[in-house]
Structures are given as structure tokens and as C-alpha cells.
Design a protein around this motif. Structure first.
Motif, short mmCIF file in Angstrom:
data_model
loop_
_atom_site.label_atom_id
_atom_site.label_comp_id
_atom_site.label_asym_id
_atom_site.label_seq_id
_atom_site.Cartn_x
_atom_site.Cartn_y
_atom_site.Cartn_z
N LEU A 280 -5.84 38.64 -37.63
CA LEU A 280 -6.42 39.98 -37.82
C LEU A 280 -5.90 40.65 -39.09
O LEU A 280 -4.70 40.65 -39.35
CB LEU A 280 -6.12 40.89 -36.61
CG LEU A 280 -6.74 40.47 -35.28
CD1 LEU A 280 -6.54 41.56 -34.25
CD2 LEU A 280 -8.21 40.13 -35.43
N GLY A 281 -6.84 41.19 -39.85
CA GLY A 281 -6.47 41.89 -41.06
C GLY A 281 -6.09 40.98 -42.22
O GLY A 281 -5.77 41.44 -43.31
N GLN A 282 -6.11 39.67 -41.97
CA GLN A 282 -5.72 38.72 -43.01
C GLN A 282 -6.94 38.30 -43.85
O GLN A 282 -8.08 38.37 -43.38
CB GLN A 282 -5.10 37.46 -42.39
CG GLN A 282 -3.91 37.73 -41.49
CD GLN A 282 -2.75 38.35 -42.26
OE1 GLN A 282 -2.31 37.83 -43.27
NE2 GLN A 282 -2.27 39.50 -41.77
N ARG A 283 -6.67 37.84 -45.06
CA ARG A 283 -7.71 37.21 -45.87
C ARG A 283 -8.03 35.85 -45.24
O ARG A 283 -7.12 35.13 -44.81
CB ARG A 283 -7.14 36.98 -47.28
CG ARG A 283 -8.14 37.05 -48.39
CD ARG A 283 -7.38 36.80 -49.70
NE ARG A 283 -7.88 35.57 -50.29
CZ ARG A 283 -8.84 35.56 -51.20
NH1 ARG A 283 -9.38 36.68 -51.61
NH2 ARG A 283 -9.26 34.42 -51.71
N ALA A 284 -9.33 35.53 -45.15
CA ALA A 284 -9.73 34.27 -44.51
C ALA A 284 -9.45 33.10 -45.45
O ALA A 284 -10.32 32.63 -46.19
CB ALA A 284 -11.22 34.33 -44.14
N ASP A 285 -8.21 32.65 -45.47
CA ASP A 285 -7.85 31.53 -46.35
C ASP A 285 -6.89 30.58 -45.64
O ASP A 285 -6.48 30.80 -44.50
CB ASP A 285 -7.24 32.04 -47.66
CG ASP A 285 -5.96 32.85 -47.43
OD1 ASP A 285 -5.37 32.73 -46.34
OD2 ASP A 285 -5.57 33.59 -48.35
N ALA A 286 -6.53 29.52 -46.34
CA ALA A 286 -5.73 28.44 -45.74
C ALA A 286 -4.39 28.93 -45.22
O ALA A 286 -3.88 28.43 -44.22
CB ALA A 286 -5.54 27.31 -46.76
N THR A 287 -3.80 29.91 -45.90
CA THR A 287 -2.50 30.43 -45.45
C THR A 287 -2.62 31.05 -44.06
O THR A 287 -1.81 30.76 -43.18
CB THR A 287 -2.00 31.52 -46.44
OG1 THR A 287 -2.12 30.98 -47.77
CG2 THR A 287 -0.57 31.89 -46.18
N ALA A 288 -3.65 31.88 -43.90
CA ALA A 288 -3.84 32.52 -42.59
C ALA A 288 -4.22 31.48 -41.53
O ALA A 288 -3.72 31.54 -40.40
CB ALA A 288 -4.94 33.57 -42.70
N PHE A 289 -5.07 30.52 -41.92
CA PHE A 289 -5.50 29.51 -40.94
C PHE A 289 -4.32 28.65 -40.48
O PHE A 289 -4.23 28.28 -39.31
CB PHE A 289 -6.59 28.61 -41.55
CG PHE A 289 -7.84 29.37 -41.98
CD1 PHE A 289 -8.15 30.63 -41.44
CD2 PHE A 289 -8.71 28.82 -42.92
CE1 PHE A 289 -9.28 31.31 -41.84
CE2 PHE A 289 -9.84 29.51 -43.32
CZ PHE A 289 -10.13 30.75 -42.79
N ALA A 290 -3.42 28.35 -41.40
CA ALA A 290 -2.25 27.53 -41.04
C ALA A 290 -1.36 28.27 -40.05
O ALA A 290 -0.85 27.68 -39.09
CB ALA A 290 -1.46 27.17 -42.30
#
Lengths: 338, 171
Positions: A280-290
Motif C-alpha cells: 500500500l502506498g508503494q510504487r508498483a515496482d520490483a522493490t515493492a513486489f520483492a
């Protein structure tokens, strides 16, 4: 095969009445799992009460803005229903990822929830299995456990739930409508299937004398940003080693809401509020997905042959979230994972 | 409701269940049967109606050799009971030809040499008839996906796909 009697239920009330008279009777709807289990002597009902003709075949809008799916709607009809295709495409694709078209034509929506595990030892009556014969032991823990669970396991059982449909239903937060002698009640999909604990013989919290009448979908279908990715040993017509249902609500590149569920890894579709909150509130990128993958797989444990599932699940979660964020869901027929 | 636990099979039923009458419509002809309750549609077709075109492969819904059409929809006849299909219209491979003319799929399978041993063929053809009626497959990839319930251990898949494509174009 154990001989059994066959009767037909005229309506839902009659079905409940019939099952109350015989503790060894079972309902039969699509039959795609139960008849197989009877042939293998894993199930030995005294009587089959045929509920396949009950008038529970409609797909209707609810006043809350969702959809109510009758328990006897065949899996294929549900997957190809225009409202499901348009508003709940993740559910449609999860269903079409499972079984074959022949089986989807037969299998009911309610029955899909009640599928039993495909653990080899559950099917092999020559081996101990706590789910089949409580107290006899688990052959999978020290056996060939390549297909078995890595999350939510117990010393008594490491079986997985085989459904694809239920993984999408878990992510969509569906509600199961049931009726029994005590009346009607609803069960959230998260509370419907159980973890094995010390009672692996019980797959669900449905009572033996209750019948599923419908599955309710809430209004939110996440039709813009979703994907269902299923990893298996064949390109089609095989149970999942790992599957992922991912749904996002985006505001530009920022995640406003996230739903994430895993199949093939636990005794029930696997969700984690921490994993979804981390997005939540994160940029939809690999860092958040990891980070989400780490949360979802927190506590994952391999049993030897299935250690590979932990890494496979991590990569599958990240890929499915990426597909969802890009608005490019996994194709059912093009097997390339992009 | 309490569940009394496991019992020996014999203890679960008071007497051997009686046979039950079932009426089907098979290839547009009425068929009256008296079968044991556990008789599958597959066994009813093969052993009671002598329609042995429908094959028993795995008998567990894994191979597709037993595929027939029920009310025009393809299903595995090994995983349904004859009694559950009371009153239903069943089409088997024997019922596909019309007025002595092969069904377009039967002709296409011959044209494309879409089999070797032939054991899966009647299931493949019935399944493909269901596939064409569903109208969901257009590309070869979509045909492969939606025909994945029919296994061919000879590996005639490329020719099976070509045969289905020919029949689709002509239907």
C-alpha cells in the motif's frame, strides 16, 4: 469400490433432510472428484444424494453491487459468463487454468471448493495418511513430497488444496452461502478452508449436514490490473506446483489496494495481510513486489523434494504482480510467461 | 451432526443396493436400462448398450478417451453415473455420422492421418465436436489448450490439431 445407494434430492430442503438420516451418505454434484475417490476406495459412502439437478444454476447481481453464483453452475459456464469475463477476469482465468474443458463442463462451483487434496499418499490406500485415516501417520513428510505444501503445514499433514478457482476467490474475498438443519449462514472464503493442524481429515468448516447454495462475489473485481499465473509440470491439464492470483488498484504508479493469494503451496489458498499492507502506498515496482513476496512466504518450509517451491513461488509472485501492474495478465493459451 | 468415524464398508449399508431403472436417449434413440447405482455412464454405454466406440482409457478422468457429448457438451463419461444422466441426450462417436456420411471431423481425422493406434480417437473426435460447438477456440494455441483433456500417447497431436482446424473451417 464399495457398493452404494443412489437417491435424488428434489430441492435443498429435501437434500438436507436426506443427509441427516444417514451419516455415511454424501452429496454428489459434478462428481469429478468424488467418483474418482470412490473408485480408489478413498471414499466409501453408503449413499450418494444427487444434488446436481437442484435449481442453483443462476448467476445474478446482488444489491451490494456484486454477483451471486449458484452452487450448481458448472465451472465452464462461470468462466465464460459475460459478467465474470468483464468484471472478474482473474476468476475466469483461474478457472480456465484448472482441469480440462470436459471436467469444467461437469464440475460445479460448490464442488470446486470441496475438492480433496491430490497428495499421492492420500490416494494410495496402501500407505498411512492422517487425512484419509486419522492417526495413521503422514507418508508425505518423509516421502516423495515434491507436490506438497510449504506453508501452514503441521506434523500431521503437508497436503495442498488443488483448486485454482479458490485462489482467485480468496483474492476477491468471496463469501460462501450454506444451508443446514440450523438454517442458513455465510462463511468468508478465508475461513472456509482449514489448515491441517491435528485434524487434517477436515478440509473445510462446512458441516457434514450442510450444503453450499451459492458463492457471492463482492463488487470489486480488479478487472484493470490483475493476473493469474499457474506454474505446473505440463503446459496444461496439471495441478499447480505454484499459482498466484494478484490484483491491484493503482493511482498512477502508486498502489492503492492489493490482493495476493497463492495456490499449490498450502492446505488452503494462502494470503497474508502483511504482504498486502506492505504494497500500500508503494510504487508498483520490483522493490515493492520483492517485499510483498518475502511477507507472503514468511515461515515457508520445504520438506526435501519441494524446497524448490519457495524460490519458485517468490519469482512467480514478483512476475504476477508485475503482469498485474502492467495490465498484461498471463494468457491462458499463450504459455510464454512475459 | 456428529460423524461416527470410519466403519467397515459392510457395516455402512444394510443390504446390497438394488438395481435402478434409468432411461437415456443415446444417439437419438431411447435406451431403457436397469443398472447398479455405481454404474458409470461409460460402463452403461459399453457394457449395457454395446456401444464400444467410447473407450475406457484411465477410468479416472485423466485421459479423455471416454469423452461423449451430453446435451451437446463434452464430458468424461467415466466420472458420471448413468443414473445422474436420467433423461439426458447422449451422443457417442457412433452417433456423429449422418445418412451414411462421415461427420466432418471423422473425415478430417482420416484426411490428416490424425491417429496411429486409434484408441484415443473417438474421445478426440467427440471432444473436438464439443470444442467447435463451444466456439471459444480460433488459433492453434487455443485449440491445443482446450483439447488438453484428450491425451494421445502416440503423439499424433500436430495432425489432430490440423484435422480440427480443417473441420472448424468447414463448419
Amino acid at each position: 469400490m464399495t457398493p452404494f445407494q443412489y437417491t435424488r434430492a428434489n430441492d435443498v430442503a429435501d437434500a438436507i433432510k436426506q443427509i441427516a438420516t444417514d451419516p455415511y451418505a454424501k452429496f454428489i454434484a459434478g462428481g469429478t472428484n468424488l467418483i474418482d475417490l470412490i473408485k480408489y476406495d478413498v471414499e466409501g459412502p453408503s449413499r450418494l444424494i444427487d444434488i446436481s439437478h437442484l435449481p442453483l444454476r443462476s448467476i445474478e447481481p446482488t444489491s451490494a453491487g456484486g454477483v451471486l453464483i449458484g452452487a450448481m453452475v458448472p465451472n465452464a459456464d462461470l468462466a465464460y459468463h459475460p459478467v465474470i469475463e468483464e468484471r472478474y477476469p482473474m476468476l475466469a482465468r483461474a478457472i480456465l487454468s484448472g482441469a480440462s474443458q470436459q471436467l469444467r463442463n461437469m464440475a460445479s462451483t460448490g464442488g470446486n471448493l470441496l475438492q480433496r487434496t491430490r497428495c499421492f499418499y492420500f490416494y494410495d490406500t496402501a500407505t498411512p495418511c492422517n487425512k484419509r485415516e486419522p492417526g495413521s501417520g503422514c507418508s508425505a513428510i518423509d516421502g516423495v513430497n515434491r507436490i506438497n505444501a510449504i506453508l501452514g503445514t503441521s506434523e500431521a499433514c503437508i497436503a495442498t488444496h488443488p483448486s485454482d478457482m479458490c485462489v482467485a476467490l480468496a483474492a476477491l474475498e468471496a463469501v460462501v452461502h450454506v444451508i443446514g438443519p440450523a438454517g442458513a449462514r455465510t462463511i468468508a472464503i478465508a475461513d472456509f478452508h482449514r489448515l491441517p493442524g491435528n485434524t487434517p481429515q477436515r478440509d473445510t468448516n462446512l458441516e457434514p449436514d450442510e450444503i453450499i447454495t451459492a458463492i457471492e462475489l463482492p463488487p470489486k473485481g480488479f478487472s484493470a490490473n490483475y493476473s493469474y499465473l499457474k506454474i505446473r509440470d505440463r503446459l496444461s491439464y496439471a495441478f499447480a506446483l505454484v499459482s498466484v492470483a494478484a490484483a491491484l488498484e493503482l493511482d498512477g504508479e502508486t498502489i492503492k489496494e492489493a490482493r495476493l493469494a497463492l495456490g499449490g503451496v498450502a492446505h488452503k489458498p494462502w494470503r497474508s495481510t502483511a504482504a498486502e499492507a506492505a504494497l500500500l502506498g508503494q510504487r508498483a515496482d520490483a522493490t515493492a513486489f520483492a517485499k510483498a513476496a518475502d511477507w507472503l512466504l514468511h515461515g515457508a518450509k520445504g520438506y526435501g523434494h519441494n524446497n524448490f517451491k519457495i524460490g519458485l513461488a517468490r519469482r512467480a509472485i514478483m512476475r504476477t504482480l508485475d503482469q498485474a501492474a502492467r495490465g498484461t495478465p498471463q494468457s491462458i493459451s499463450d504459455k510464454k510467461i512475459r | 451432526m456428529t460423524h461416527p468415524g470410519t466403519a467397515t464398508p459392510a457395516a455402512r449399508i444394510a443390504a446390497v443396493p438394488e438395481k435402478i431403472p434409468v432411461t437415456l436417449s443415446v444417439n437419438h434413440k431411447p435406451a431403457k436400462l436397469v443398472v447398479a447405482p455405481w454404474t458409470t455412464l461409460l460402463d452403461a454405454l459399453r457394457d449395457h448398450l454395446n456401444l464400444t466406440g467410447t473407450k475406457k482409457g484411465c477410468d479416472h478422468g485423466q485421459c479423455g478417451a471416454c469423452t461423449v457429448l451430453v446435451e451437446g457438451r463434452r464430458i468424461n463419461s467415466c466420472l458420471t453415473l448413468a443414473a445422474m444422466q436420467e433423461g439426458a441426450e447422449i451422443t457417442t462417436v457412433e452417433g456423429l455420422s449422418r445418412d451414411g456420411e462421415l461427420h466432418p471431423l471423422q473425415q478430417a481425422f482420416i484426411d490428416h492421418d490424425a491417429f496411429q493406434c486409434g484408441y484415443c480417437t473417438s474421445g478426440q473426435i467427440c471432444s473436438a465436436a464439443g470444442l467447435i460447438a463451444e466456439g471459444k477456440a480460433r488459433t492453434a494455441a487455443e485449440i491445443r489448450e482446450l483439447m488438453s483433456g484428450n491425451i494421445c500417447r502416440c503423439g499424433a497431436y500436430p495432425n489432430i490439431i490440423a484435422a480440427i482446424q480443417q473441420a472448424m473451417e468447414r463448419s
